[in-house]
Write a protein that holds these residues in place. Structure first.
Motif, PDB file in Angstrom:
ATOM      1  N   THR A 185       0.827  -1.207   0.000  1.00  0.00           N
ATOM      2  CA  THR A 185       0.000   0.000   0.000  1.00  0.00           C
ATOM      3  C   THR A 185       0.858   1.251   0.000  1.00  0.00           C
ATOM      4  O   THR A 185       0.594   2.205  -0.729  1.00  0.00           O
ATOM      5  N   LEU A 186       1.900   1.256   0.808  1.00  0.00           N
ATOM      6  CA  LEU A 186       2.806   2.409   0.843  1.00  0.00           C
ATOM      7  C   LEU A 186       3.497   2.584  -0.510  1.00  0.00           C
ATOM      8  O   LEU A 186       3.678   3.713  -0.977  1.00  0.00           O
ATOM      9  N   LYS A 193       3.761   9.656  -6.443  1.00  0.00           N
ATOM     10  CA  LYS A 193       4.605  10.829  -6.195  1.00  0.00           C
ATOM     11  C   LYS A 193       3.914  11.839  -5.267  1.00  0.00           C
ATOM     12  O   LYS A 193       4.094  13.049  -5.388  1.00  0.00           O
ATOM     13  N   ILE A 194       3.114  11.331  -4.319  1.00  0.00           N
ATOM     14  CA  ILE A 194       2.411  12.240  -3.414  1.00  0.00           C
ATOM     15  C   ILE A 194       2.860  12.064  -1.969  1.00  0.00           C
ATOM     16  O   ILE A 194       2.394  12.774  -1.083  1.00  0.00           O
ATOM     17  N   TYR A 195       3.805  11.155  -1.731  1.00  0.00           N
ATOM     18  CA  TYR A 195       4.159  10.832  -0.353  1.00  0.00           C
ATOM     19  C   TYR A 195       5.207  11.785   0.217  1.00  0.00           C
ATOM     20  O   TYR A 195       6.078  12.276  -0.502  1.00  0.00           O
ATOM     21  N   ALA A 196       5.129  12.021   1.514  1.00  0.00           N
ATOM     22  CA  ALA A 196       6.035  12.949   2.195  1.00  0.00           C
ATOM     23  C   ALA A 196       7.457  12.404   2.253  1.00  0.00           C
ATOM     24  O   ALA A 196       7.673  11.220   2.517  1.00  0.00           O
ATOM     25  N   THR A 197       8.409  13.299   2.036  1.00  0.00           N
ATOM     26  CA  THR A 197       9.821  12.941   2.176  1.00  0.00           C
ATOM     27  C   THR A 197      10.574  13.932   3.054  1.00  0.00           C
ATOM     28  O   THR A 197      11.712  13.678   3.436  1.00  0.00           O
ATOM     29  N   ASP A 198       9.955  15.052   3.370  1.00  0.00           N
ATOM     30  CA  ASP A 198      10.605  16.114   4.140  1.00  0.00           C
ATOM     31  C   ASP A 198      10.711  15.718   5.611  1.00  0.00           C
ATOM     32  O   ASP A 198       9.712  15.331   6.234  1.00  0.00           O
ATOM     33  N   ARG A 199      11.878  15.814   6.182  1.00  0.00           N
ATOM     34  CA  ARG A 199      12.093  15.477   7.581  1.00  0.00           C
ATOM     35  C   ARG A 199      12.094  16.713   8.475  1.00  0.00           C
ATOM     36  O   ARG A 199      12.735  16.746   9.523  1.00  0.00           O
ATOM     37  N   GLU A 212       6.299  23.258  -1.046  1.00  0.00           N
ATOM     38  CA  GLU A 212       6.978  23.093  -2.328  1.00  0.00           C
ATOM     39  C   GLU A 212       6.882  21.674  -2.879  1.00  0.00           C
ATOM     40  O   GLU A 212       7.303  21.425  -4.011  1.00  0.00           O
ATOM     41  N   GLY A 213       6.352  20.752  -2.099  1.00  0.00           N
ATOM     42  CA  GLY A 213       6.217  19.378  -2.569  1.00  0.00           C
ATOM     43  C   GLY A 213       5.032  18.699  -1.916  1.00  0.00           C
ATOM     44  O   GLY A 213       4.415  19.237  -0.988  1.00  0.00           O
ATOM     45  N   ASN A 214       4.686  17.509  -2.398  1.00  0.00           N
ATOM     46  CA  ASN A 214       3.595  16.747  -1.804  1.00  0.00           C
ATOM     47  C   ASN A 214       4.021  16.173  -0.459  1.00  0.00           C
ATOM     48  O   ASN A 214       5.177  15.767  -0.287  1.00  0.00           O
ATOM     49  N   THR A 215       3.084  16.115   0.480  1.00  0.00           N
ATOM     50  CA  THR A 215       3.445  15.743   1.852  1.00  0.00           C
ATOM     51  C   THR A 215       2.456  14.773   2.487  1.00  0.00           C
ATOM     52  O   THR A 215       2.285  14.763   3.697  1.00  0.00           O
ATOM     53  N   MET A 216       1.794  13.948   1.698  1.00  0.00           N
ATOM     54  CA  MET A 216       0.831  13.019   2.278  1.00  0.00           C
ATOM     55  C   MET A 216       1.535  11.929   3.074  1.00  0.00           C
ATOM     56  O   MET A 216       2.595  11.438   2.670  1.00  0.00           O
ATOM     57  N   VAL A 217       0.942  11.561   4.214  1.00  0.00           N
ATOM     58  CA  VAL A 217       1.454  10.493   5.068  1.00  0.00           C
ATOM     59  C   VAL A 217       0.284   9.572   5.412  1.00  0.00           C
ATOM     60  O   VAL A 217      -0.796  10.050   5.761  1.00  0.00           O
ATOM     61  N   LEU A 218       0.484   8.260   5.337  1.00  0.00           N
ATOM     62  CA  LEU A 218      -0.587   7.326   5.673  1.00  0.00           C
ATOM     63  C   LEU A 218      -0.658   7.076   7.170  1.00  0.00           C
ATOM     64  O   LEU A 218       0.365   6.975   7.853  1.00  0.00           O
ATOM     65  N   GLY A 219      -1.883   6.965   7.669  1.00  0.00           N
ATOM     66  CA  GLY A 219      -2.132   6.587   9.052  1.00  0.00           C
ATOM     67  C   GLY A 219      -3.106   5.426   9.097  1.00  0.00           C
ATOM     68  O   GLY A 219      -3.673   5.035   8.084  1.00  0.00           O
ATOM     69  N   ALA A 280     -16.683  27.215  10.669  1.00  0.00           N
ATOM     70  CA  ALA A 280     -15.401  26.562  10.347  1.00  0.00           C
ATOM     71  C   ALA A 280     -15.645  25.403   9.389  1.00  0.00           C
ATOM     72  O   ALA A 280     -16.755  24.878   9.291  1.00  0.00           O
ATOM     73  N   VAL A 281     -14.590  25.019   8.693  1.00  0.00           N
ATOM     74  CA  VAL A 281     -14.619  23.840   7.827  1.00  0.00           C
ATOM     75  C   VAL A 281     -13.389  22.986   8.139  1.00  0.00           C
ATOM     76  O   VAL A 281     -12.263  23.499   8.187  1.00  0.00           O
ATOM     77  N   VAL A 282     -13.623  21.703   8.379  1.00  0.00           N
ATOM     78  CA  VAL A 282     -12.521  20.741   8.476  1.00  0.00           C
ATOM     79  C   VAL A 282     -12.351  20.157   7.078  1.00  0.00           C
ATOM     80  O   VAL A 282     -13.188  19.374   6.609  1.00  0.00           O
ATOM     81  N   LEU A 283     -11.296  20.557   6.404  1.00  0.00           N
ATOM     82  CA  LEU A 283     -11.084  20.159   5.020  1.00  0.00           C
ATOM     83  C   LEU A 283     -10.517  18.746   4.919  1.00  0.00           C
ATOM     84  O   LEU A 283      -9.869  18.260   5.847  1.00  0.00           O
ATOM     85  N   HIS A 284     -10.748  18.126   3.779  1.00  0.00           N
ATOM     86  CA  HIS A 284     -10.142  16.820   3.493  1.00  0.00           C
ATOM     87  C   HIS A 284      -8.624  16.981   3.435  1.00  0.00           C
ATOM     88  O   HIS A 284      -7.898  16.199   4.050  1.00  0.00           O
ATOM     89  N   ALA A 285      -8.137  17.952   2.666  1.00  0.00           N
ATOM     90  CA  ALA A 285      -6.736  18.386   2.601  1.00  0.00           C
ATOM     91  C   ALA A 285      -5.717  17.299   2.948  1.00  0.00           C
ATOM     92  O   ALA A 285      -5.197  17.271   4.053  1.00  0.00           O
ATOM     93  N   PRO A 286      -5.370  16.424   2.006  1.00  0.00           N
ATOM     94  CA  PRO A 286      -4.480  15.304   2.303  1.00  0.00           C
ATOM     95  C   PRO A 286      -3.007  15.664   2.405  1.00  0.00           C
ATOM     96  O   PRO A 286      -2.186  14.818   2.749  1.00  0.00           O
ATOM     97  N   GLY A 287      -2.659  16.906   2.075  1.00  0.00           N
ATOM     98  CA  GLY A 287      -1.249  17.291   2.115  1.00  0.00           C
ATOM     99  C   GLY A 287      -0.588  17.292   0.757  1.00  0.00           C
ATOM    100  O   GLY A 287       0.627  17.497   0.653  1.00  0.00           O
ATOM    101  N   THR A 288      -1.372  17.080  -0.310  1.00  0.00           N
ATOM    102  CA  THR A 288      -0.828  17.164  -1.660  1.00  0.00           C
ATOM    103  C   THR A 288      -1.026  18.578  -2.207  1.00  0.00           C
ATOM    104  O   THR A 288      -1.953  19.286  -1.804  1.00  0.00           O
ATOM    105  N   ILE A 289      -0.164  18.986  -3.119  1.00  0.00           N
ATOM    106  CA  ILE A 289      -0.249  20.341  -3.660  1.00  0.00           C
ATOM    107  C   ILE A 289      -1.564  20.546  -4.396  1.00  0.00           C
ATOM    108  O   ILE A 289      -2.326  21.474  -4.089  1.00  0.00           O
TER     109      ILE A 289
END
Length: 381
Positions: A185-186, A193-199, A212-219, A280-289
């Motif tokens: 799955t990962l 090309k949507i997964y987080a790599t920034d530390r 500046e990049g995609n930052t999605m992380v799976l939980g 207020a709105v709680v957005l889906h916002a997965p962390g992708t650009i």
């Protein structure tokens, strides 16, 4: 109504709310196929609880974590709602991926040895979730499981509402469960090309429109809500409106530039309400650009100059796929209950006390299946 969850934030509303009040995220680096990857797993103590359920009955030892998570949280939700004495209610719990871990394990066994256990098929079906929850709780109502990608849990809420309003049920247990932290799955998410790599301090920067990049992380985790008609002294929140829409896709993995599906679903959920009445709105916002920008533009189109407070929880708990919409709904209900807004920490704000009467929750997934649910604080008209 009650809502409970199990995730990297904790188990139960008290633990979850304490986690939201902290600016620390629950993302950690773990090795998968010799690669270090950010994920948001449940804790070791929570894992012990799941293992206890797994060992409690011989049939449970063959079940995937997706089902075991649902069993655990459903028990908690039913107890919180006070439904223990009457088990006549419907169940609709879905999952985007279903029995991922068990499926991968049995498929690997088939590739290596050419044989699989006879129970492989029944324990890898999506219908597995609600049927096992019904077995565990000894319920007598309808059982529904489905996958509508990442809007699965909120579609379960829509189904529960439809059954109740149609007079076919008085109460419904609804939600989602997901255990996607597996190598295959990962690898799928990384291939997009949507997964987080920034530390950096926040590996996932959901709703940060300057990233500046995609930052999605799976939980991983499960979240379950108990729905019933009417308002009572025990009501946590009221569902003021629901909306849903599917758009014609330009891509199999993304929505349109201004998220037409969200525009339609949010307008449907608001009905005749003025945009200024949504706090207020709680957005889906997965962390992708593209995903974050499209949803934000949809909010701008719908609310105009009456832009509400905006937030997302994926920077903290990751993207739990089919569970994510219900975790967002839980955050909205907790904010209504405590009258505290949880902002994005990288916007430089701490949790702040606010007058919150109505909060909208969004979810969408592959296929452009958007859902918006408008929640109202009890006593507000």
């Amino acid at each position: 109504m009650a809502i409970e969850s199990l995730s990297a934030l904790g188990r139960g509303s008290d633990e979850v709310w304490a986690a939201y009040l902290s600016q620390r995220h629950a993302l950690v680096e773990m090795p998968f196929e010799d690669q270090s990857t950010f994920v948001a797993p449940i804790s070791e103590d929570q894992r012990k609880g799941i293992d206890k359920i797994k060992g409690s009955q011989s049939q449970y030892r063959k079940l995937d974590d997706t089902v075991l998570f649902a069993l655990d949280v459903s028990r908690l939700a039913v107890e919180s709602a006070g439904w223990d004495g009457n088990r006549s209610f419907g169940i609709n719990i879905g999952s985007s991926r279903g029995a991922t871990g068990i499926f991968e394990s049995h498929h690997r066994q088939f590739i290596d040895n050419g044989i699989i256990p006879p129970w492989t098929s029944p324990v890898t079906t999506l219908g597995n979730i609600s049927s096992w929850v019904a077995h565990d709780l000894r319920t007598s109502g309808p059982e529904i499981s489905h996958s509508i990608t990442c809007s699965t849990a909120l579609h379960a809420v829509l189904n529960g509402i439809a059954w109740i309003q149609g007079g076919m049920a008085d109460r419904f247990l609804t939600g989602g469960s997901e255990a996607p932290l597996t190598p295959f799955t990962l690898a799928q998410m990384k291939a997009l090309k949507i997964y987080a790599t920034d530390r950096g301090p926040f590996p996932c920067r959901a709703l940060d429109l300057n990233k500046e990049g995609n930052t999605m992380v799976l939980g991983e985790g499960a979240a379950i809500a108990c729905l019933q008609s009417g308002e009572s002294p025990d009501s946590l929140a009221l569902i003021d409106g629901v909306g849903y829409a599917t758009e014609v896709l330009e891509s199999s993995v993304s929505i349109s530039a201004e998220a037409d599906c969200f525009q339609r679903s949010m307008r449907m959920a608001m009905g005749d309400l003025h945009p200024s009445e949504v706090d207020a709105v709680v957005l889906h916002a997965p962390g992708t650009i593209k995903g974050d920008e499209a949803e934000y533009r949809a909010v701008e189109k719908v609310f105009g100059s009456d832009l509400p407070l905006l937030t997302s929880n994926k920077w903290k708990v990751g993207h739990t796929l089919g569970t994510s919409g219900m975790l967002s709904m839980e955050l909205a209900i907790l904010m209504l209950r405590h009258q505290v807004f949880i902002p994005l920490p990288y916007e430089g704000e701490n949790p702040i006390s606010r007058n919150l009467n109505r909060i909208m929750v969004n979810a969408v997934g592959f296929g452009g299946n958007a859902v918006s649910i408008l929640l109202r604080r009890p006593g507000v008209h």
